[in-house]
Design a protein around this motif. Structure first.
Motif, mmCIF file in Angstrom:
data_model
loop_
_atom_site.group_PDB
_atom_site.id
_atom_site.type_symbol
_atom_site.label_atom_id
_atom_site.label_comp_id
_atom_site.label_asym_id
_atom_site.label_seq_id
_atom_site.Cartn_x
_atom_site.Cartn_y
_atom_site.Cartn_z
ATOM 1 N N HIS A 8 -97.276 9.740 40.608
ATOM 2 C CA HIS A 8 -95.858 9.798 40.256
ATOM 3 C C HIS A 8 -95.284 8.396 40.167
ATOM 4 C CE1 HIS A 8 -95.477 14.186 40.871
ATOM 5 N NE2 HIS A 8 -96.465 13.985 41.723
ATOM 6 N N ILE A 9 -94.368 8.207 39.210
ATOM 7 C CA ILE A 9 -93.669 6.939 39.052
ATOM 8 C C ILE A 9 -92.175 7.219 39.158
ATOM 9 C CG2 ILE A 9 -93.281 4.920 37.602
ATOM 10 C CD1 ILE A 9 -95.913 5.549 36.201
ATOM 11 N N ILE A 10 -91.522 6.475 40.038
ATOM 12 C CA ILE A 10 -90.090 6.650 40.284
ATOM 13 C C ILE A 10 -89.364 5.428 39.736
ATOM 14 C CG2 ILE A 10 -88.322 7.034 42.028
ATOM 15 C CD1 ILE A 10 -90.554 8.100 43.869
ATOM 16 N N LEU A 185 -95.307 5.121 42.787
ATOM 17 C CA LEU A 185 -94.961 3.737 42.466
ATOM 18 C C LEU A 185 -93.477 3.696 42.152
ATOM 19 C CD1 LEU A 185 -95.886 0.791 41.745
ATOM 20 C CD2 LEU A 185 -96.103 1.611 39.385
ATOM 21 N N MET A 186 -92.749 2.787 42.809
ATOM 22 C CA MET A 186 -91.317 2.601 42.547
ATOM 23 C C MET A 186 -91.131 1.439 41.586
ATOM 24 S SD MET A 186 -88.166 3.580 43.276
ATOM 25 C CE MET A 186 -86.747 2.893 42.395
ATOM 26 N N VAL A 187 -90.397 1.668 40.502
ATOM 27 C CA VAL A 187 -90.148 0.655 39.477
ATOM 28 C C VAL A 187 -88.661 0.329 39.476
ATOM 29 C CG1 VAL A 187 -90.321 0.085 37.031
ATOM 30 C CG2 VAL A 187 -92.049 1.564 38.098
ATOM 31 N N GLY A 188 -88.318 -0.937 39.703
ATOM 32 C CA GLY A 188 -86.914 -1.305 39.744
ATOM 33 C C GLY A 188 -86.696 -2.787 39.533
ATOM 34 N N LEU A 195 -86.960 -2.296 45.820
ATOM 35 C CA LEU A 195 -88.370 -2.555 46.089
ATOM 36 C C LEU A 195 -88.690 -2.704 47.568
ATOM 37 C CD1 LEU A 195 -88.901 -4.968 43.089
ATOM 38 C CD2 LEU A 195 -89.196 -2.490 43.180
ATOM 39 N N ILE A 196 -87.882 -3.434 48.297
ATOM 40 C CA ILE A 196 -88.119 -3.544 49.736
ATOM 41 C C ILE A 196 -87.920 -2.186 50.403
ATOM 42 C CG2 ILE A 196 -87.306 -4.610 51.869
ATOM 43 C CD1 ILE A 196 -86.741 -7.153 50.252
ATOM 44 N N GLY A 197 -86.910 -1.444 49.933
ATOM 45 C CA GLY A 197 -86.709 -0.105 50.458
ATOM 46 C C GLY A 197 -87.898 0.795 50.199
ATOM 47 N N ALA A 198 -88.450 0.714 48.993
ATOM 48 C CA ALA A 198 -89.628 1.520 48.670
ATOM 49 C C ALA A 198 -90.822 1.100 49.516
ATOM 50 C CB ALA A 198 -89.948 1.377 47.189
ATOM 51 N N ARG A 199 -90.995 -0.201 49.676
ATOM 52 C CA ARG A 199 -92.111 -0.698 50.497
ATOM 53 C C ARG A 199 -91.995 -0.228 51.934
ATOM 54 N NH1 ARG A 199 -92.640 -6.968 50.250
ATOM 55 N NH2 ARG A 199 -90.924 -6.860 51.736
ATOM 56 N N ASP A 200 -90.762 -0.257 52.453
ATOM 57 C CA ASP A 200 -90.556 0.211 53.826
ATOM 58 C C ASP A 200 -90.857 1.697 53.975
ATOM 59 O OD1 ASP A 200 -89.804 -2.330 54.533
ATOM 60 O OD2 ASP A 200 -87.646 -1.922 54.526
ATOM 61 N N ALA A 201 -90.744 2.442 52.870
ATOM 62 C CA ALA A 201 -91.054 3.870 52.893
ATOM 63 C C ALA A 201 -92.520 4.153 52.601
ATOM 64 C CB ALA A 201 -90.177 4.614 51.893
ATOM 65 N N GLY A 202 -93.301 3.099 52.366
ATOM 66 C CA GLY A 202 -94.736 3.263 52.161
ATOM 67 C C GLY A 202 -95.181 3.346 50.719
ATOM 68 N N MET A 203 -94.277 3.070 49.778
ATOM 69 C CA MET A 203 -94.630 3.123 48.362
ATOM 70 C C MET A 203 -95.043 1.752 47.848
ATOM 71 S SD MET A 203 -91.555 5.292 46.602
ATOM 72 C CE MET A 203 -90.659 6.528 47.540
ATOM 73 N N ASP A 204 -95.911 1.736 46.829
ATOM 74 C CA ASP A 204 -96.123 0.520 46.064
ATOM 75 C C ASP A 204 -94.909 0.282 45.176
ATOM 76 O OD1 ASP A 204 -98.534 0.180 47.278
ATOM 77 O OD2 ASP A 204 -99.751 0.491 45.479
ATOM 78 N N GLN A 205 -94.782 -0.970 44.705
ATOM 79 C CA GLN A 205 -93.567 -1.359 43.999
ATOM 80 C C GLN A 205 -93.907 -2.146 42.735
ATOM 81 O OE1 GLN A 205 -94.053 -3.849 46.787
ATOM 82 N NE2 GLN A 205 -94.480 -2.012 47.973
ATOM 83 N N MET A 206 -93.066 -1.980 41.724
ATOM 84 C CA MET A 206 -93.159 -2.794 40.516
ATOM 85 C C MET A 206 -91.803 -3.451 40.274
ATOM 86 S SD MET A 206 -94.190 -1.852 36.572
ATOM 87 C CE MET A 206 -95.946 -1.771 36.917
ATOM 88 N N PHE A 207 -91.777 -4.762 40.320
ATOM 89 C CA PHE A 207 -90.568 -5.552 40.097
ATOM 90 C C PHE A 207 -90.420 -5.805 38.603
ATOM 91 C CE2 PHE A 207 -88.611 -10.047 40.870
ATOM 92 C CZ PHE A 207 -87.359 -9.578 40.515
ATOM 93 N N VAL A 208 -89.378 -5.240 37.999
ATOM 94 C CA VAL A 208 -89.071 -5.493 36.595
ATOM 95 C C VAL A 208 -88.154 -6.713 36.565
ATOM 96 C CG1 VAL A 208 -88.129 -4.547 34.471
ATOM 97 C CG2 VAL A 208 -89.280 -3.038 36.094
ATOM 98 N N ASN A 209 -88.742 -7.853 36.294
ATOM 99 C CA ASN A 209 -88.064 -9.136 36.427
ATOM 100 C C ASN A 209 -87.774 -9.706 35.044
ATOM 101 O OD1 ASN A 209 -87.023 -11.530 37.353
ATOM 102 N ND2 ASN A 209 -88.912 -12.266 38.291
ATOM 103 N N PHE A 210 -86.801 -9.100 34.359
ATOM 104 C CA PHE A 210 -86.480 -9.520 32.997
ATOM 105 C C PHE A 210 -86.078 -10.991 32.927
ATOM 106 C CE2 PHE A 210 -85.295 -4.894 32.627
ATOM 107 C CZ PHE A 210 -86.287 -4.558 31.713
ATOM 108 N N ASP A 211 -85.388 -11.465 33.938
ATOM 109 C CA ASP A 211 -84.807 -12.813 33.900
ATOM 110 C C ASP A 211 -85.656 -13.855 34.620
ATOM 111 O OD1 ASP A 211 -82.575 -11.873 32.479
ATOM 112 O OD2 ASP A 211 -81.631 -11.204 34.338
ATOM 113 N N HIS A 212 -86.879 -13.490 35.014
ATOM 114 C CA HIS A 212 -87.794 -14.412 35.677
ATOM 115 C C HIS A 212 -87.159 -15.066 36.903
ATOM 116 C CE1 HIS A 212 -89.171 -14.242 31.395
ATOM 117 N NE2 HIS A 212 -90.299 -13.969 32.012
#
Length: 233
Positions: A8-10, A185-188, A195-212
Motif C-alpha cells: 500500500h502507498i499512502i 509507504l508514506m509519500v509526502g 514523513l517523521i510521523g510516518a517513520r514514528d509509526a513504523g512506515m517507510d517514507q518517500m520525501f517528495v522534494n520538488f524544491d530541493h
C-alpha cells in the motif's frame, strides 16, 4: 524489491499531488477582485498575499496542535490579514472565507505526471490519501481534479480525530486499511508533518522534494519528480 515489500502507498494531498500554492494563489486573486478588496482598503495584492500566507501558516500550525478550531482558523486567517491593512470588518472576513474555500476547492492544477504515475501504481498497490485538510474541501479537490478514482481510502484528520504528525492518525490509517506498517509507504512533501510521523509509526517514507530543500533527516526515498515513483516502485 520495493514491489515485493510494499502493498500500500499512502499519499499526502496538498503540495504532493495537488499544487496547493498555485491553486491557492489563483483562488485568492479571484477573491481579491470579486470582493473589491482594493476599494475597501487592502490596496496591494502582493502584500495581502504575503501577509495572508504567514498568518494562515501560523493558524494551521495551531490547528494541528488543537489550539484553535476549524471555524477560528477559517475566519481569523482573513480577519487578521485585513486588520494588518487597518480594515477591521468581520462581515468582510466571513465573505472572504466563504469565497476562498469554494474557489480553492474547485481548482484542478496538479504537479506534473500525477495522473500518469497514479495510473501506473493503481494496478500494483492499494493507494490511499492521508490529509490534514478539511474533509469537505479535500473531497471536492479530489473529485474536481479527477483523483478520487485512484484511491481506496481517503482519510482526513477530521475523521481520525488527530492531525499529522501525531502517531494516532497514522495508526488510525493503518487500522482502516487493515495492514501492518511495514507494508506501507508514506509519500509526502513535509518532513516534519508527513514523513517523521510516518517513520514514528513504523512506515517507510518517500520525501517528495520538488524544491530541493536540504534536510538533516534521512528518509527511505527522496524524489524531486513524481514520475520517479514509476522507476523506484
Amino acid at each position: 524489491m520495493a514491489e515485493n515489500k510494499y502493498r500500500h502507498i499512502i499519499f499526502d494531498l496538498d503540495r504532493t499531488l495537488w499544487d496547493f500554492d498555485t491553486n491557492s494563489l489563483l483562488a485568492l486573486q479571484e477573491m481579491y477582485e470579486a470582493l473589491a478588496l482594493q476599494e475597501k482598503g487592502v490596496d496591494d495584492f502582493e502584500a495581502f498575499h504575503h501577509t495572508y500566507k504567514q498568518i494562515n501558516a501560523g493558524l494551521w500550525d495551531d490547528y494541528r496542535k488543537g489550539m484553535v478550531t476549524r471555524e477560528t482558523l477559517s475566519l481569523n486567517r482573513f480577519l487578521n490579514t485585513i486588520r494588518s491593512f487597518s480594515v477591521d470588518d468581520v462581515v468582510l472576513a466571513t465573505k472572504m472565507s466563504e469565497y476562498y474555500v469554494k474557489a480553492v476547492s474547485e481548482k484542478t492544477i496538479l504537479f506534473p505526471e500525477v495522473h500518469e504515475t497514479l495510473s501506473y501504481l493503481k494496478p500494483k498497490y492499494g493507494l490511499h490519501v492521508l490529509t490534514n485538510g478539511f474533509a469537505d474541501v479535500q473531497y471536492r479537490k479530489l473529485n474536481r481534479s479527477g483523483l478520487e478514482r485512484y484511491f481506496q481510502h481517503i482519510i482526513t484528520s477530521e475523521e481520525a480525530g488527530a492531525h499529522k504528525p501525531s502517531p494516532w492518525i497514522f495508526n488510525y490509517a493503518l487500522k482502516k486499511i487493515g495492514v501492518p506498517a511495514h507494508q506501507c509507504l508514506m509519500v509526502g512533501d513535509d518532513p516534519a508533518v508527513d514523513l517523521i510521523g510516518a517513520r514514528d509509526a513504523g512506515m517507510d517514507q518517500m520525501f517528495v522534494n520538488f524544491d530541493h530543500i536540504k534536510q538533516e533527516e534521512t528518509f527511505t526515498f527522496e524524489v524531486d519528480h513524481l514520475s520517479l515513483l514509476r522507476t523506484l516502485l
